[in-house]
Design an enzyme around this catalytic site. Structure first.
Site, short mmCIF file in Angstrom:
data_model
loop_
_atom_site.label_atom_id
_atom_site.label_comp_id
_atom_site.label_asym_id
_atom_site.label_seq_id
_atom_site.Cartn_x
_atom_site.Cartn_y
_atom_site.Cartn_z
N SER A 7 0.86 -1.20 0.00
CA SER A 7 0.00 0.00 0.00
C SER A 7 0.89 1.24 0.00
O SER A 7 2.03 1.19 0.50
CB SER A 7 -0.87 0.01 1.27
OG SER A 7 -1.49 1.27 1.43
N TYR A 60 -1.73 -1.11 10.23
CA TYR A 60 -1.82 -1.34 8.79
C TYR A 60 -0.53 -0.90 8.09
O TYR A 60 0.06 -1.65 7.31
CB TYR A 60 -3.03 -0.59 8.22
CG TYR A 60 -3.29 -0.81 6.75
CD1 TYR A 60 -3.92 -1.97 6.30
CD2 TYR A 60 -2.91 0.14 5.80
CE1 TYR A 60 -4.17 -2.17 4.94
CE2 TYR A 60 -3.16 -0.05 4.45
CZ TYR A 60 -3.79 -1.20 4.02
OH TYR A 60 -4.03 -1.39 2.68
P1 NAP Z 1 -11.35 -6.08 -0.41
O1 NAP Z 1 -12.19 -5.47 -1.48
O2 NAP Z 1 -11.77 -5.98 1.02
O3 NAP Z 1 -11.07 -7.60 -0.79
C1 NAP Z 1 -10.21 -8.37 0.00
C2 NAP Z 1 -10.63 -9.83 -0.07
O4 NAP Z 1 -9.74 -10.55 0.82
C3 NAP Z 1 -12.05 -10.06 0.45
O5 NAP Z 1 -12.70 -11.03 -0.31
C4 NAP Z 1 -11.80 -10.54 1.89
O6 NAP Z 1 -12.85 -11.32 2.40
C5 NAP Z 1 -10.54 -11.37 1.69
N1 NAP Z 1 -9.82 -11.66 2.93
C6 NAP Z 1 -9.78 -10.90 4.07
N2 NAP Z 1 -9.07 -11.54 5.02
C7 NAP Z 1 -8.65 -12.72 4.47
C8 NAP Z 1 -7.90 -13.81 4.97
N3 NAP Z 1 -7.45 -13.85 6.23
N4 NAP Z 1 -7.63 -14.83 4.13
C9 NAP Z 1 -8.08 -14.82 2.86
N5 NAP Z 1 -8.84 -13.84 2.34
C10 NAP Z 1 -9.11 -12.79 3.14
O7 NAP Z 1 -9.87 -5.44 -0.42
P2 NAP Z 1 -9.05 -4.70 -1.58
O8 NAP Z 1 -9.26 -3.25 -1.43
O9 NAP Z 1 -9.25 -5.37 -2.88
O10 NAP Z 1 -7.58 -4.98 -1.02
C11 NAP Z 1 -6.74 -5.98 -1.56
C12 NAP Z 1 -5.32 -5.66 -1.11
O11 NAP Z 1 -4.95 -4.37 -1.59
C13 NAP Z 1 -5.17 -5.60 0.41
O12 NAP Z 1 -3.96 -6.20 0.79
C14 NAP Z 1 -5.15 -4.13 0.70
O13 NAP Z 1 -4.46 -3.82 1.89
C15 NAP Z 1 -4.46 -3.60 -0.52
N6 NAP Z 1 -4.74 -2.18 -0.79
C16 NAP Z 1 -6.00 -1.73 -1.08
C17 NAP Z 1 -6.21 -0.38 -1.32
C18 NAP Z 1 -7.57 0.19 -1.66
O14 NAP Z 1 -7.69 1.43 -1.74
N7 NAP Z 1 -8.58 -0.61 -1.87
C19 NAP Z 1 -5.14 0.51 -1.25
C20 NAP Z 1 -3.87 0.03 -0.95
C21 NAP Z 1 -3.69 -1.33 -0.73
P3 NAP Z 1 -13.96 -10.58 3.33
O15 NAP Z 1 -14.59 -9.53 2.46
O16 NAP Z 1 -14.89 -11.67 3.72
O17 NAP Z 1 -13.20 -9.98 4.47
#
Ligand code: NAP
Length: 255
Positions: free
Chosen positions: A140, A153
């Site tokens: 991130s 985080y």
């Molecule tokens: P998201 O939409 O919340 O999707 C994440 C997925 O991972 C969900 O299906 C979630 O399931 C699942 N998950 C959570 N805990 C888990 C575990 N212990 N084992 C396996 N699966 C798990 O998140 P996203 O925004 O796509 O984020 C993906 C990655 O990008 C993350 O590492 C996040 O930190 C990073 N990121 C995101 C952003 C942003 O702005 N979105 C920015 C910087 C970095 P549940 O929904 O059931 O929890």
């Protein structure tokens, strides 16, 4: 399945950036494993990818559970006969002031966002050696510059960049590359959960967009295609690197 079909294992692959990544690799002819705790979204994506003619498998996987990680990787490798790419994408977010965070808050975020990628990396390594494959860690921008209330985080994500460099060095003799991507603000489930806690989500979203030099919040595909690029021959000389994909967010001096 064709013996030579390449295979990708995407943690958190059921939604958001992980789902876009799974769709992207499927469109490029990969067999895709969706490793996620969300069974209903995971199965839905599995069926969608299969309907489009792809090979896809949802395996319920909690990256915090070591036995579950080893079993899921073993099942995926047995199913597809090989493993070419691991995408450590599963992550959770927590906004809490440092002194108000409990040790459970801290442990939960570190467990999912840092120990989880370590476990997946550890148990995928042998299979990745056979294919000279690669690992992409989704970190991130918070690993490089923080907002308030992000101690656990941001620490986990900064640790993930260190893990990326350390593993890249350990695995270079085996021609297994390890890289990280730092997404900026991307419209996903994580962002939806954050916006749901705000009194005026629409104005927050437009103020996000206004603070991003490219003038918009990112889409999951903006990240997915960079993940894919890092696995291609065009990226054959890239390892241990951190690629920022944030529409210019970190480039702007906020004064
Ligand atoms: P998201 O939409 O919340 O999707 C994440 C997925 O991972 C969900 O299906 C979630 O399931 C699942 N998950 C959570 N805990 C888990 C575990 N212990 N084992 C396996 N699966 C798990 O998140 P996203 O925004 O796509 O984020 C993906 C990655 O990008 C993350 O590492 C996040 O930190 C990073 N990121 C995101 C952003 C942003 O702005 N979105 C920015 C910087 C970095 P549940 O929904 O059931 O929890």
């Amino acid at each position: 399945m064709k013996q030579s079909q390449r295979a990708v294992f995407v943690t958190g692959g059921a939604y958001g950036i992980g789902r876009a990544t799974a769709q992207c690799f499927s469109s490029q002819g990969y067999a895709v494993t969706i490793a996620d705790i969300d069974e209903s979204r995971g199965k839905m994506l599995e069926s969608q990818l299969r309907k489009s003619g792809g090979n896809a498998l949802f395996i319920r996987t909690d990256v915090c559970d070591e036995a579950n990680v080893t079993e899921s990787l073993a099942q995926a490798i047995t199913e597809w006969g090989q493993l070419d790419v691991l995408v450590n994408n599963a992550g959770i977010e927590l906004y809490r002031r440092t002194d108000e965070s409990t040790s459970e808050d801290w442990g939960g975020v570190i467990d999912t966002n840092l120990r989880g990628p370590f476990l997946c990396t550890k148990y995928a390594f042998t299979a990745l050696c056979e294919t000279k494959g690669s690992i992409i860690n989704i970190a991130s921008v918070q690993a490089l510059a923080c907002e308030p209330n992000t101690a656990a985080y941001a620490t986990a994500k900064a640790g993930l960049l260190a893990l990326t460099r350390a593993a890249a060095l350990d695995f270079a003799p085996f021609q297994v590359r390890v890289n990280a991507i730092c997404p900026g603000a991307i419209q996903t489930g994580m962002m939806e959960s954050y916006l749901a806690t705000q009194s005026d989500p629409k104005s927050i979203l437009s103020s996000f967009a206004g603070s991003i030099p490219l003038g918009r919040v990112g889409e999951p595909d903006d990240i997915a295609w960079v993940v894919y690029f890092l696995t291609t021959d065009a990226a054959a000389y890239i390892t241990g690197a951190t690629i920022v994909v944030d529409g210019g967010l970190l480039a702007r001096l906020a004064i």
